[in-house]
Design a protein around this motif. Sequence first.
Motif, short mmCIF file in Angstrom:
data_model
loop_
_atom_site.label_atom_id
_atom_site.label_comp_id
_atom_site.label_asym_id
_atom_site.label_seq_id
_atom_site.Cartn_x
_atom_site.Cartn_y
_atom_site.Cartn_z
N LEU A 95 46.94 10.72 -48.35
CA LEU A 95 46.25 10.20 -49.53
C LEU A 95 46.95 8.94 -50.04
O LEU A 95 48.17 8.89 -50.15
CB LEU A 95 46.21 11.25 -50.64
N ARG A 96 46.15 7.96 -50.39
CA ARG A 96 46.67 6.72 -50.97
C ARG A 96 46.03 6.50 -52.33
O ARG A 96 44.81 6.53 -52.46
CB ARG A 96 46.35 5.53 -50.05
N HIS A 109 41.53 8.94 -48.67
CA HIS A 109 42.07 9.41 -47.39
C HIS A 109 41.20 8.83 -46.29
O HIS A 109 40.09 9.31 -46.03
CB HIS A 109 42.06 10.93 -47.34
N PRO A 110 41.66 7.79 -45.58
CA PRO A 110 40.84 7.21 -44.51
C PRO A 110 40.63 8.20 -43.36
O PRO A 110 41.52 8.95 -42.99
CB PRO A 110 41.68 6.00 -44.05
N LEU A 221 33.10 12.77 -49.76
CA LEU A 221 33.29 12.51 -48.33
C LEU A 221 32.11 11.64 -47.87
O LEU A 221 30.98 12.12 -47.76
CB LEU A 221 33.35 13.82 -47.55
N TYR A 222 32.38 10.37 -47.61
CA TYR A 222 31.32 9.46 -47.19
C TYR A 222 30.94 9.76 -45.74
O TYR A 222 31.80 9.91 -44.87
CB TYR A 222 31.77 8.01 -47.32
N VAL A 275 32.72 4.22 -46.53
CA VAL A 275 33.11 4.11 -45.12
C VAL A 275 32.99 5.50 -44.51
O VAL A 275 33.59 6.45 -45.02
CB VAL A 275 34.53 3.56 -44.95
N ALA A 276 32.21 5.63 -43.45
CA ALA A 276 31.96 6.94 -42.85
C ALA A 276 33.26 7.63 -42.46
O ALA A 276 34.09 7.05 -41.77
CB ALA A 276 31.06 6.79 -41.62
N GLY A 277 33.42 8.87 -42.92
CA GLY A 277 34.61 9.66 -42.62
C GLY A 277 35.69 9.59 -43.67
O GLY A 277 36.60 10.42 -43.67
#
Length: 318
Positions: A95-96, A109-110, A221-222, A275-277
């Motif tokens: 996590l950022r 969270h990417p 969650l994208y 952004v997906a994911g």
Amino acid sequence: LLMLFITFFRLCSVCLFIFLLFFAFSHLPLPYSFSFFFFFLMIRRPPRSTLSSSSAASDVYKRQVMWRHLRRKYLLPSKSAHTLALHAAEHHQGLRRIPANSSLRLYRHPQFANSSEVEMLIEYADQSPELARSVCRGAECHVSHTHRTSSSVVIASNGRCYPEVPPVVAGVLERISELLDSPLEEMAQDTVLVRYRAGERYQFHYDTDRETPTRFGTFLLYLSSHQDGETIFPLIPGRNTQNTSLPPGVDVLNKRKQPMEPYCETDQYLKIRPVAGDLVLFFMTDDQRRINEAAWHGACPVKMGTKYLSQHWIGFGP
């Protein structure tokens, strides 16, 4: 303090290994020394944790579950679900916090979900007969029927998946539970799949009642990527590259709310592009159930295509 202790313990272990290695080569015959050396080479760090009971790393997962239990029982006793979740988020490596100087605890969270999970969730949303106009319960909904125009379907409740949903949902919820370092059954509420077609939006709102909050956290969650359709927080300053001067999205003292559309056309306030994911988490209240005004947010409309996301709400529990 706990992380310092763990780091100190690891340093001591390395020093002990070097000392024993030096002692072996200094005092033992050469064959025994090499045997000792290769024995330590065989001791390696186990692979990353997995939920599969048949995996060689299942023992790692069991140790993590035991650690979570001991941590909750002895290191953070008598703490609320909010405090435990916030502590876990602050110390989670994936996590950022964004932005770092905001009063709102907001994290990203990417690539929390992979492409196959994203595709299965989108496919289920499009094919589900339960997909219907999203429910709008806030006071704003009585003012305008266009306050929330998306469609949604509930896929889990209290951390438990409905029988007909794809198996990937359980995996996503399990990873969220690990992220929070707490069982979702104790604090999770509904999990929904949401679809925004071109032009659909969700005006500024809180994800819980402002006066008597029952939730403290929201996960987004994208499932699709877009250049627009951002999640916007009109009380948190953005880059403002266009030098606009819009007032804050809500006058807290006078409870005067601004329409969202002008704010979506500028970056004066914080906007998070889908952004997906990617996973976004924010805490909308403190431990005393007081709302954080900066959690006032909205979903800007997508101009082209269809936006999908999965939304998870975390409550204070019983």
